[in-house]
Design an enzyme around this catalytic site. Structure first.
Site, PDB file in Angstrom:
ATOM      1  N   SER A 152       0.842  -1.190   0.000  1.00 20.43           N
ATOM      2  CA  SER A 152       0.000   0.000   0.000  1.00 20.43           C
ATOM      3  C   SER A 152       0.885   1.251   0.000  1.00 20.43           C
ATOM      4  O   SER A 152       2.009   1.234  -0.520  1.00 20.43           O
ATOM      5  CB  SER A 152      -0.927  -0.051   1.218  1.00 20.43           C
ATOM      6  N   LYS A 170      -4.720   2.718  -3.728  1.00 17.26           N
ATOM      7  CA  LYS A 170      -4.178   2.134  -2.490  1.00 17.26           C
ATOM      8  C   LYS A 170      -5.257   2.055  -1.408  1.00 17.26           C
ATOM      9  O   LYS A 170      -5.272   1.113  -0.609  1.00 17.26           O
ATOM     10  CB  LYS A 170      -2.972   2.941  -1.999  1.00 17.26           C
TER      11      LYS A 170
HETATM   12  C1  HXC Z   1       0.595  12.703 -16.399  1.00 16.47           C
HETATM   13  C2  HXC Z   1       0.881  10.567 -17.240  1.00 16.47           C
HETATM   14  C3  HXC Z   1       2.202  10.496 -16.720  1.00 16.47           C
HETATM   15  C4  HXC Z   1       2.681  11.654 -16.015  1.00 16.47           C
HETATM   16  C5  HXC Z   1       1.774   8.630 -17.710  1.00 16.47           C
HETATM   17  N1  HXC Z   1       0.688   9.396 -17.859  1.00 16.47           N
HETATM   18  N2  HXC Z   1       2.723   9.277 -17.018  1.00 16.47           N
HETATM   19  N3  HXC Z   1       0.100  11.643 -17.088  1.00 16.47           N
HETATM   20  N4  HXC Z   1       1.837  12.716 -15.857  1.00 16.47           N
HETATM   21  N5  HXC Z   1       3.920  11.684 -15.516  1.00 16.47           N
HETATM   22  C6  HXC Z   1      -0.522   9.089 -18.608  1.00 16.47           C
HETATM   23  C7  HXC Z   1      -0.202   8.961 -20.080  1.00 16.47           C
HETATM   24  O1  HXC Z   1      -0.159  10.236 -20.704  1.00 16.47           O
HETATM   25  C8  HXC Z   1      -1.382   8.143 -20.571  1.00 16.47           C
HETATM   26  O2  HXC Z   1      -2.553   8.908 -20.701  1.00 16.47           O
HETATM   27  C9  HXC Z   1      -1.639   7.208 -19.407  1.00 16.47           C
HETATM   28  O3  HXC Z   1      -1.043   7.809 -18.234  1.00 16.47           O
HETATM   29  C10 HXC Z   1      -1.000   5.860 -19.602  1.00 16.47           C
HETATM   30  O4  HXC Z   1       0.395   6.069 -19.791  1.00 16.47           O
HETATM   31  P1  HXC Z   1       1.285   5.013 -20.617  1.00 16.47           P
HETATM   32  O5  HXC Z   1       2.705   5.427 -20.450  1.00 16.47           O
HETATM   33  O6  HXC Z   1       0.736   4.841 -21.978  1.00 16.47           O
HETATM   34  O7  HXC Z   1       0.963   3.673 -19.830  1.00 16.47           O
HETATM   35  P2  HXC Z   1       1.898   2.539 -19.329  1.00 16.47           P
HETATM   36  O8  HXC Z   1       2.984   2.241 -20.346  1.00 16.47           O
HETATM   37  O9  HXC Z   1       0.987   1.437 -18.973  1.00 16.47           O
HETATM   38  O10 HXC Z   1       2.645   3.125 -18.030  1.00 16.47           O
HETATM   39  C11 HXC Z   1       1.952   3.870 -17.071  1.00 16.47           C
HETATM   40  C12 HXC Z   1       2.729   3.914 -15.737  1.00 16.47           C
HETATM   41  C13 HXC Z   1       4.018   4.650 -15.911  1.00 16.47           C
HETATM   42  C14 HXC Z   1       3.024   2.490 -15.262  1.00 16.47           C
HETATM   43  C15 HXC Z   1       1.795   4.564 -14.723  1.00 16.47           C
HETATM   44  O11 HXC Z   1       3.794   5.898 -16.461  1.00 16.47           O
HETATM   45  C16 HXC Z   1       4.709   4.824 -14.591  1.00 16.47           C
HETATM   46  O12 HXC Z   1       4.437   5.705 -13.849  1.00 16.47           O
HETATM   47  N6  HXC Z   1       5.708   3.943 -14.295  1.00 16.47           N
HETATM   48  C17 HXC Z   1       6.465   4.039 -13.083  1.00 16.47           C
HETATM   49  C18 HXC Z   1       6.119   3.000 -12.129  1.00 16.47           C
HETATM   50  C19 HXC Z   1       6.345   3.475 -10.694  1.00 16.47           C
HETATM   51  O13 HXC Z   1       6.569   4.628 -10.443  1.00 16.47           O
HETATM   52  N7  HXC Z   1       6.360   2.544  -9.748  1.00 16.47           N
HETATM   53  C20 HXC Z   1       6.507   2.915  -8.379  1.00 16.47           C
HETATM   54  C21 HXC Z   1       5.183   3.315  -7.844  1.00 16.47           C
HETATM   55  S1  HXC Z   1       5.365   3.998  -6.246  1.00 16.47           S
HETATM   56  P3  HXC Z   1      -3.040   9.497 -22.138  1.00 16.47           P
HETATM   57  O14 HXC Z   1      -4.319  10.216 -21.825  1.00 16.47           O
HETATM   58  O15 HXC Z   1      -1.957  10.412 -22.606  1.00 16.47           O
HETATM   59  O16 HXC Z   1      -3.262   8.306 -23.011  1.00 16.47           O
HETATM   60  C22 HXC Z   1       3.854   4.010  -5.581  1.00 16.47           C
HETATM   61  C23 HXC Z   1       3.748   4.575  -4.194  1.00 16.47           C
HETATM   62  C24 HXC Z   1       4.390   5.889  -4.041  1.00 16.47           C
HETATM   63  O17 HXC Z   1       2.908   3.593  -6.122  1.00 16.47           O
HETATM   64  C25 HXC Z   1       4.625   6.237  -2.590  1.00 16.47           C
HETATM   65  C26 HXC Z   1       5.548   7.428  -2.443  1.00 16.47           C
HETATM   66  C27 HXC Z   1       5.678   7.942  -1.028  1.00 16.47           C
END
Ligand code: HXC
Length: 276
Positions: A152, A170
């Site tokens: 989470s 979450k």
């Molecule tokens: C705005 C965004 C974006 C961003 C992606 N999108 N990144 N919008 N700001 N930075 C939008 C895209 O424009 C698109 O919408 C849609 O999200 C899908 O993006 P895709 O790249 O086509 O999808 P996909 O290849 O499936 O990847 C999506 C993702 C990736 C997995 C969410 O972007 C990502 O963030 N990967 C990192 C994984 C990560 O950070 N893992 C750790 C999580 S930590 P449109 O409308 O343009 O089609 C966590 C807890 C955090 O969860 C706790 C911290 C304290």
């Protein structure tokens, strides 16, 4: 004080003969959780989208631990891929005792800039991914009287801006933890969550907090480490936690509880009447 290794705290062979399946186990916090389980004797299957990254991580973990780590590519959003991944895990190791639902996506986006697809994407990876993998693994967990940890976060405890997509996912995952604990308890399956706070050197912290995190705003006065989450993982999967289910354990050094006046550096917030 630096975090100690799980091997300083728990028996080395705690999970000998057991098998872990972990989504998101190829990187970050979930890789640390997996590696700790392998250090304590478990075999592991790591699942995420990109096979080349998984293979590299599995090799590194095998070299670091001398244990067995098997990479399987699957998109947790796709039930058929998830079912195939579980079938491959069973073919390889014959059983699944522990499941970590860790695959997650997150980024900072103000509501105005968050597209329909962006919101749905994160809900699908985090929430539906958790549902899909648990559903596909359930019969094997029933057979082994296993345990689940849902990863989470603390984002939704207070309504952090720009992460409503991850926070909503979450929060729903926390709900699943409780529902499954109640429903699966009679099968001998325990279901808990771990909510990491800010953990150094992770994708989540890079994306959400960046360089802005100060240790002095964390009550225990240090940044979290992946090993902190590994410690909780080993404990929650161990028999020492056999009466714990339905709990999401916050592992954040007390960070989310803090409440300083807006804009105040904590160093200038001194008590006016104190013997200290
Ligand atoms: C705005 C965004 C974006 C961003 C992606 N999108 N990144 N919008 N700001 N930075 C939008 C895209 O424009 C698109 O919408 C849609 O999200 C899908 O993006 P895709 O790249 O086509 O999808 P996909 O290849 O499936 O990847 C999506 C993702 C990736 C997995 C969410 O972007 C990502 O963030 N990967 C990192 C994984 C990560 O950070 N893992 C750790 C999580 S930590 P449109 O409308 O343009 O089609 C966590 C807890 C955090 O969860 C706790 C911290 C304290």
């Amino acid at each position: 004080m630096a975090t100690v290794s799980t091997t300083d705290v728990f028996q080395k062979n705690l999970f000998a003969g057991r098998v872990l399946l972990c989504s998101g186990g190829g990187s970050g916090i979930c890789r640390g959780m997996t590696e700790a389980m392998v250090r304590h004797g478990a075999k592991a299957v790591i699942v995420s989208r990109t096979l080349s990254k998984l293979e590299k991580a599995a090799k590194e973990m095998r070299e670091a631990t001398g244990g067995d780590v098997f990479p399987v590519a699957a998109d947790v959003r796709k039930p058929e891929q998830v079912e195939q991944a579980v079938a491959k895990a069973i073919e390889k190791f014959g059983r699944i005792d522990y499941l970590i639902n860790g695959a997650a996506g997150n980024f900072l986006a103000p509501f105005e800039n968050l597209s329909y697809n962006a919101f749905r994407t994160v809900i699908e990876i985090d929430l539906l991914g958790t549902f899909n993998l648990t559903k596909a693994t359930l019969e094997h967990l029933k057979a082994s009287k296993g345990a689940i940890i849902n990863v989470s976060a603390t984002l939704h405890y207070k309504g952090m801006p720009f992460v409503q997509h991850a926070g909503a996912a979450k929060a729903a995952i926390d709900a699943l933890t409780k529902h499954w604990a109640v429903e699966l308890g009679p099968y001998g399956i325990r279901v808990n969550g771990i909510a990491p706070g800010p953990i150094a050197a992770t994708e989540g912290i890079k994306r959400v907090v960046g360089e802005n995190m100060t240790q002095e705003s964390i009550p225990v006065q240090r940044t979290g480490e992946i090993e902190d989450i590994a410690q909780s993982t080993v404990f929650l999967f161990s028999q020492g936690a056999s009466y714990i289910t339905g709990v999401t354990l916050t592992v954040d050094g007390g960070e989310w509880l803090t409440s300083y006046p807006p804009g105040y550096p904590t160093s200038v917030l001194k008590p006016t009447h104190s013997k200290l």
